[in-house]
Design an enzyme around this catalytic site. Structure first.
Site, PDB file in Angstrom:
ATOM      1  CB  CYS A 165      -0.913  -0.001   1.230  1.00 58.61           C
ATOM      2  SG  CYS A 165      -1.783   1.565   1.478  1.00 58.61           S
TER       3      CYS A 165
ATOM      4  CB  CYS B  40       0.173   2.040   4.216  1.00 65.39           C
ATOM      5  SG  CYS B  40      -1.571   1.627   4.087  1.00 65.39           S
TER       6      CYS B  40
ATOM      7  CG  ASP C  89      40.126  16.926 -16.431  1.00 62.82           C
ATOM      8  OD1 ASP C  89      40.853  17.923 -16.549  1.00 62.82           O
ATOM      9  OD2 ASP C  89      40.545  15.789 -16.176  1.00 62.82           O
TER      10      ASP C  89
END
Length: 779
Positions: free
Chosen positions: A92, A95, A484
């Site tokens: 859920c 929940c 770089d």
């Protein structure tokens, strides 16, 4: 000597470059072994002689303070702790939001992040000795919201083998499915008994009890706990309401299709979890450890020490990083780098954990313990990625907290206000029931985190590690990439192509340079040492010191040696003629007298030009910052297609230039690097990308995205994954909110039934979950 492993918190450390220096300096102290510094977590682990533990702490504190003033180490054993709790059967999503919210408010809990996709609650607690008490409180919270969820400590050694379970597994699955089938049959039979109302209602009530009895029971249990806004309660009220106005068929039908929808939604979520976890199924189960008698024994990988010999048979995963000491084979590295072609390895070759041995038998000398191996780092990064939530996820979490109460209040208003003015209470009451059915935000709460988790999984499949959903979402806003040069756009595999000695003794010049570079881990230093190919007596090397942005100063056989760029010799006022050559020139001076130079050449990566071109196609500008000479940088940059090139930069100048670029770019800026000197810029960037295959540990820790196989073209791939993930997230948000609002509007107008409402709830949630899984299928 008896060694013990210690872990310390690092206080007042803010510089990633300094972190690398501290790690190197501590490693060089006599008596200290296996030093590993984690800049992001501000932790350092090492092994020290047990009897001298306190004196060593004082010594390393002095080292840290000398490199970054105010930095010191603090014993971690009685301080904070990370606690992971497995919530098996948690399906859920609403929940899950409530659990995370309530747990985060507990005393001694600093942070709480619930990864719904993996069913893991990740806590950081401020007091280690409170672990047991906090676990009990967490269990109480979880059981109050989801009584059937199993709460247990999550064990790292089994987490990637646990595929979870839910209410439909085992005997419970058979029982649930039997009730659904029988209840569904009675429901269908009742639909044909319109002319026998009493029998119809009797069958519908029995069907309702079989199909939704557990929902009703759970809703009353939750009411006792003060939980009124969960799906059980809302579905119970909605269906009881339908019964009360004579809509028994609709009450049973809605409950039936709700349960069927929940079943398929749970299956879809479970399959999603398994699909994502299967992408990262690289954790080794065991290692074949060679004992003192020369026999091999199966042991847990964390029982193997550095220097031990392990055996890897064909088809087995390589459990720890090391070097091949016997045998030859082809290894599958696709789980690490995304490369489908096997890599041939033989005596002396480095081999990474997580690779799969394809044919020959290999003996490997272990170079890193399991906790610091490549496979552990990858799994830790992927696992921790869920705690860094994207803005969309945070929005949905906040939205879910207010959406349900607002819709329920709207349902009450619709049920009781209009009938005061227009009558027809049962009609308006029915319309209010539609609101109750669509009041759960599960479609959003399940699918949005799952979308980002799928995106991170899809990127990992391509050999790209993204450390969080927040970085995945931020990749959509990138307008510039700053590269770089060495090891990023070029191979970083240097070779000596020329040696010019003032006195004509080329071998002596190479020896001096090799001695000075002996403790350096920079690619150029490694190149010089490889060219020498002879041992150096370390006792002859003294006062070794690295000058960032310049080179090395050291004493060798009592002579003062300088090796580095032209700026180094100018700094020490040494008279020399600067060489105008294409490549990296390492100048050498002995006792402040110019001795000559060594020319080192690098080559451009084969995909660098294509990477820059593909970025330009989607409107992303490219920049290059490098400490190399202008002539070399300009040639390489123009050949690749870089729009703006800045060369001959010291580390602090890289930071300054990067900040200027950020100021003029309207959008996010990526920095891509691989070396120690890149770490400060990586940390400053909106998104830092490290080349993981040859990158330094400090750069990887400071980075947000790691490209495992060092291919710049992967940048476009991860941006494409991020863009597709955002499309799916927006689709799911639009789908869920749009259909719910449409059904509500139709419900108010009396043009929608509870059938449409149940589709807007579980139907849309199922579609959203399935839509999220499309991310994993993207090529």
């Amino acid at each position: 000597m008896n060694y013990i492993k210690k872990e310390y918190l690092i206080k007042n450390l803010h510089c990633a470059g300094c972190a690398a220096k501290i790690e190197e300096a501590v490693s060089s102290l006599k008596g200290i072994k296996e030093v590993h510094l984690n800049f992001m977590k501000k932790k350092i682990t090492l092994k020290v002689p047990g009897e001298d533990e306190k004196s060593f702490l004082n010594e390393i504190n002095k080292v840290a303070d000398s490199i970054e003033p105010g930095t010191y180490f603090e014993d971690i054993k009685d301080k904070s702790k990370d606690l992971k709790i497995k919530l098996s059967g948690l399906n859920c999503a609403g929940c899950a939001v409530k659990i995370e919210d309530q747990v985060s408010k507990l005393d001694f809990v600093d942070t709480a992040n619930l990864n719904f996709s993996k069913q893991i609650l990740d806590l950081n607690i401020s007091e280690k000795n409170m672990e047991s008490e906090i676990f009990k409180k967490v269990e109480k919270i979880v059981k109050s919201l989801e009584p059937d969820v199993n709460v247990a400590y999550e064990h790292p050694e089994i987490v990637y083998h646990d595929h979870g379970h839910d209410h439909f597994h085992g005997s419970m699955a058979k029982k649930e499915l039997l009730f659904l089938l029988v209840g569904g049959g009675l429901f269908i039979a009742g639909l044909f008994l319109e002319n026998i109302p009493t029998l119809k209602i009797f069958l519908m009530v029995i069907a309702y009890i079989l199909v939704g009895g557990d929902i009703v029971i759970n809703s009353f249990k939750n009411i006792k706990r003060g939980n009124f806004m969960d799906e059980n309660f809302l579905m119970t009220i909605a269906t009881f309401g339908a019964f009360s106005i004579g809509e028994s068929s609709e009450a049973v039908g809605v409950m039936l299709f709700y349960k069927v929808g929940e079943y398929f939604q749970d299956r879809a979520v479970e399959n999603s979890r398994n699909s994502i976890e299967s992408l990262m199924d690289i954790r080794p189960d065991y290692a074949n450890l060679k004992d003192s008698m020369g026999k091999f024994e199966k042991v847990s990988p964390d029982k193997v020490s550095i220097g031990d010999i392990i055996l890897v048979k064909p088809g087995e995963k390589v459990p720890l990083d090391g070097e091949v000491s016997k045998g030859r084979s082809a290894v599958d590295v696709s789980a690490l780098t995304g490369e489908s072609l096997p890599v041939d390895v033989s005596l002396g070759d480095e081999i990474l954990s997580g690779s799969v041995n394809k044919n020959g038998t290999l003996e490997i000398k272990v170079s890193k313990d399991f906790s610091h191996s490549t496979v552990s780092k990858i799994l830790e990064m992927v696992e921790n990625a869920s705690s860094k939530k994207a803005p969309s996820e945070k929005f949905i979490t906040k939205f879910a907290k207010i959406y349900t109460p607002v819709v329920v209040v709207a349902a009450l208003v619709i049920a009781f206000i209009p009938p005061i003015f227009v009558g027809e209470f049962s009609s308006w009451f029915y319309r209010a029931l539609i609101f109750l059915v669509v009041s759960c935000p599960c479609a959003l709460v399940v699918s949005i985190p799952l979308s980002f988790f799928s995106g991170i999984g899809a990127a990992s499949k391509k050999g790209i590690l993204v450390k969080g959903g927040n970085y995945l979402e931020e990749l959509n806003n990138v307008k510039a990439v700053v590269f770089d040069k060495t090891g990023t756009l070029t191979m970083g595999k240097f070779k000596v192509t020329d040696i010019m000695a003032v006195n004509g003794n080329r071998e002596e010049l190479l020896e001096l340079a090799s001695a000075a570079e002996w403790y350096s881990n920079h690619p150029i230093g490694e190149c010089v040492k490889n060219a020498w190919k002879k041992p150096i007596n370390e006792e002859d090397i003294e006062d070794h010191f690295e000058l960032e942005g310049y080179g090395i100063k050291a004493h060798y056989k009592k002579d003062k040696i300088l090796t580095g760029n032209a700026k180094l010799l100018k700094k020490y006022s040494i008279d020399f003629e600067e060489a105008d050559l294409l490549g990296t020139v390492v100048y050498v001076a002995r006792n402040d007298v110019y001795a000559g130079y060594i020319l080192i050449s690098d080559e451009i990566k084969k995909d660098s030009h294509k990477a820059v071109k593909q970025l330009k196609e989607i409107g992303i500008k490219s920049f290059m910052l490098t400490g190399d000479r202008k002539k070399v940088a300009d040639k390489i940059g123009k050949e690749i297609g870089i729009e703006e090139i800045h060369s001959e930069l010291l580390p602090n100048e890289k930071v300054d230039h990067f900040q200027r670029i950020k100021e003029k770019i309207k959008g996010s800026v990526i920095f891509v690097g691989d070396g120690i000197n890149d770490a400060p810029v990586l940390a400053l960037s909106d998104i830092g990308v490290a080349m993981g295959g040859i990158g330094s540990d400090s750069a990887i820790e400071a980075a947000d995205v790691i490209i495992m196989n060092d291919e710049p073209i992967k940048l476009r791939e991860v941006i494409d994954v991020a863009k597709f993930t955002r499309v799916i997230v927006l689709q799911n948000i639009s789908l869920a909110i749009g259909i719910k609002l449409l059904v509500m509007a139709l419900g108010i107008g009396g043009m929608a039934t509870m059938w449409e409402a149940i589709f807007a709830d579980v139907g849309v949630a199922l579609l959203a979950v399935l839509n999220s899984m499309r991310i994993l299928k993207q090529k």
